[in-house]
Scaffold this active site. Sequence first.
Site, PDB file in Angstrom:
ATOM      1  N   HIS A  28      24.441  41.528  87.911  1.00 51.94           N
ATOM      2  CA  HIS A  28      23.523  40.524  88.479  1.00 51.94           C
ATOM      3  C   HIS A  28      23.171  39.444  87.450  1.00 51.94           C
ATOM      4  O   HIS A  28      23.010  39.731  86.265  1.00 51.94           O
ATOM      5  CB  HIS A  28      22.252  41.188  89.012  1.00 51.94           C
ATOM      6  CG  HIS A  28      22.465  41.860  90.336  1.00 51.94           C
ATOM      7  ND1 HIS A  28      21.641  42.847  90.823  1.00 51.94           N
ATOM      8  CD2 HIS A  28      23.422  41.666  91.279  1.00 51.94           C
ATOM      9  CE1 HIS A  28      22.073  43.235  92.015  1.00 51.94           C
ATOM     10  NE2 HIS A  28      23.160  42.547  92.305  1.00 51.94           N
ATOM     11  N   HIS A  86      20.818  39.638  84.563  1.00 56.80           N
ATOM     12  CA  HIS A  86      21.136  40.593  83.492  1.00 56.80           C
ATOM     13  C   HIS A  86      22.295  40.110  82.620  1.00 56.80           C
ATOM     14  O   HIS A  86      22.482  40.612  81.524  1.00 56.80           O
ATOM     15  CB  HIS A  86      21.439  41.975  84.093  1.00 56.80           C
ATOM     16  CG  HIS A  86      20.255  42.529  84.831  1.00 56.80           C
ATOM     17  ND1 HIS A  86      19.431  43.502  84.329  1.00 56.80           N
ATOM     18  CD2 HIS A  86      19.716  42.174  86.032  1.00 56.80           C
ATOM     19  CE1 HIS A  86      18.441  43.730  85.180  1.00 56.80           C
ATOM     20  NE2 HIS A  86      18.601  42.945  86.224  1.00 56.80           N
ATOM     21  N   HIS A  90      22.138  50.592  93.227  1.00 56.55           N
ATOM     22  CA  HIS A  90      21.700  49.190  93.188  1.00 56.55           C
ATOM     23  C   HIS A  90      22.922  48.276  93.299  1.00 56.55           C
ATOM     24  O   HIS A  90      22.968  47.361  94.108  1.00 56.55           O
ATOM     25  CB  HIS A  90      20.940  48.948  91.888  1.00 56.55           C
ATOM     26  CG  HIS A  90      20.456  47.550  91.699  1.00 56.55           C
ATOM     27  ND1 HIS A  90      19.521  46.966  92.515  1.00 56.55           N
ATOM     28  CD2 HIS A  90      20.789  46.609  90.776  1.00 56.55           C
ATOM     29  CE1 HIS A  90      19.293  45.715  92.100  1.00 56.55           C
ATOM     30  NE2 HIS A  90      20.055  45.477  91.057  1.00 56.55           N
ATOM     31  N   ASP A 143      18.579  48.125  86.541  1.00 52.54           N
ATOM     32  CA  ASP A 143      17.821  48.098  87.801  1.00 52.54           C
ATOM     33  C   ASP A 143      18.034  49.369  88.619  1.00 52.54           C
ATOM     34  O   ASP A 143      17.818  49.385  89.822  1.00 52.54           O
ATOM     35  CB  ASP A 143      18.234  46.880  88.646  1.00 52.54           C
ATOM     36  CG  ASP A 143      17.741  45.575  88.051  1.00 52.54           C
ATOM     37  OD1 ASP A 143      17.032  45.607  87.023  1.00 52.54           O
ATOM     38  OD2 ASP A 143      18.077  44.507  88.611  1.00 52.54           O
ATOM     39  N   HIS A 167      12.987  45.579  84.669  1.00 51.68           N
ATOM     40  CA  HIS A 167      11.965  44.650  85.174  1.00 51.68           C
ATOM     41  C   HIS A 167      10.564  45.232  85.030  1.00 51.68           C
ATOM     42  O   HIS A 167      10.369  46.441  85.195  1.00 51.68           O
ATOM     43  CB  HIS A 167      12.177  44.340  86.670  1.00 51.68           C
ATOM     44  CG  HIS A 167      13.373  43.511  86.973  1.00 51.68           C
ATOM     45  ND1 HIS A 167      13.317  42.138  87.077  1.00 51.68           N
ATOM     46  CD2 HIS A 167      14.664  43.854  87.198  1.00 51.68           C
ATOM     47  CE1 HIS A 167      14.528  41.674  87.372  1.00 51.68           C
ATOM     48  NE2 HIS A 167      15.375  42.696  87.444  1.00 51.68           N
TER      49      HIS A 167
END
Length: 257
Positions: free
Chosen positions: A56, A59, A113, A130, A169
Amino acid sequence: MEIITIPCLEDNFAYLLICPNTQQAAVVDPSETAPVQKAIEKHGVELTTILNTHHHWDHVGGNKELKAKYPELIIYGHESDRGRIPEQTVFLKSGDEVCFGEQTGTFLHNPGHTSGAITFVFGKTAFTGDTLFAAGCGRLFEGTPEQMHDSLNIQIGGLPDDTELYFGHEYTVANLRFALSVETGNTEINKKLAAVTTLRSSGKFSTPTTLAEERRTNPFMRCSSAEICATVTSREPGHNLSEKEVFRTLRELKNNF
Ligand code: ZN
Ligand code: FE
């Protein structure tokens, strides 16, 4: 190994890992370049390695610029993320090691995820991206609830209780509020919510957590808790839910919380 938390973007964490013997460093999930660069300079270390937990943008956002600045950079990601992680140089497959400086680690493949999500493990320290957050888990973008359940409870859950978990996060307060809503009788959640609220109000971060703490407060690792089962079952009356069905329902509840 020294670990420096680098807040990035809105609520992301990158982590600078420093090998004490060589002063070489790896960065986990550089969302953006500037704060990472600042940490490298502040600590006077040589960046040799990027460790990406998944593809993602929040990241891997710093990969390209960092690689341009440090052309020798080794960039680790899962083999299935080939083509999705910018500048990736190492395509991890089962059994591979993860190295920088004199440090050697391993990784866990954690689909859920994303399909290529991994957790990096160096001794009693793990970087979960994540997949696992304090008191929560990532959304299921590319995986099934069953996969995420196993990634959390079997893969990460198989590490020693005192493993420190560094996550991707700062979602902890919101996660604990959800946790409390499905398990109001869990005093550990109340205690942690109070502690983290105090931390946050003084500008500090809630990372890392420990696996022991997650076993006590993370609903996604507590699908066999009687109270969580009762909460979830009351929303699906007449069903006798398996642990994985409890997990699936919890994740849906969290999406709409
Ligand atoms: Zn993500
Ligand atoms: Fe993220």
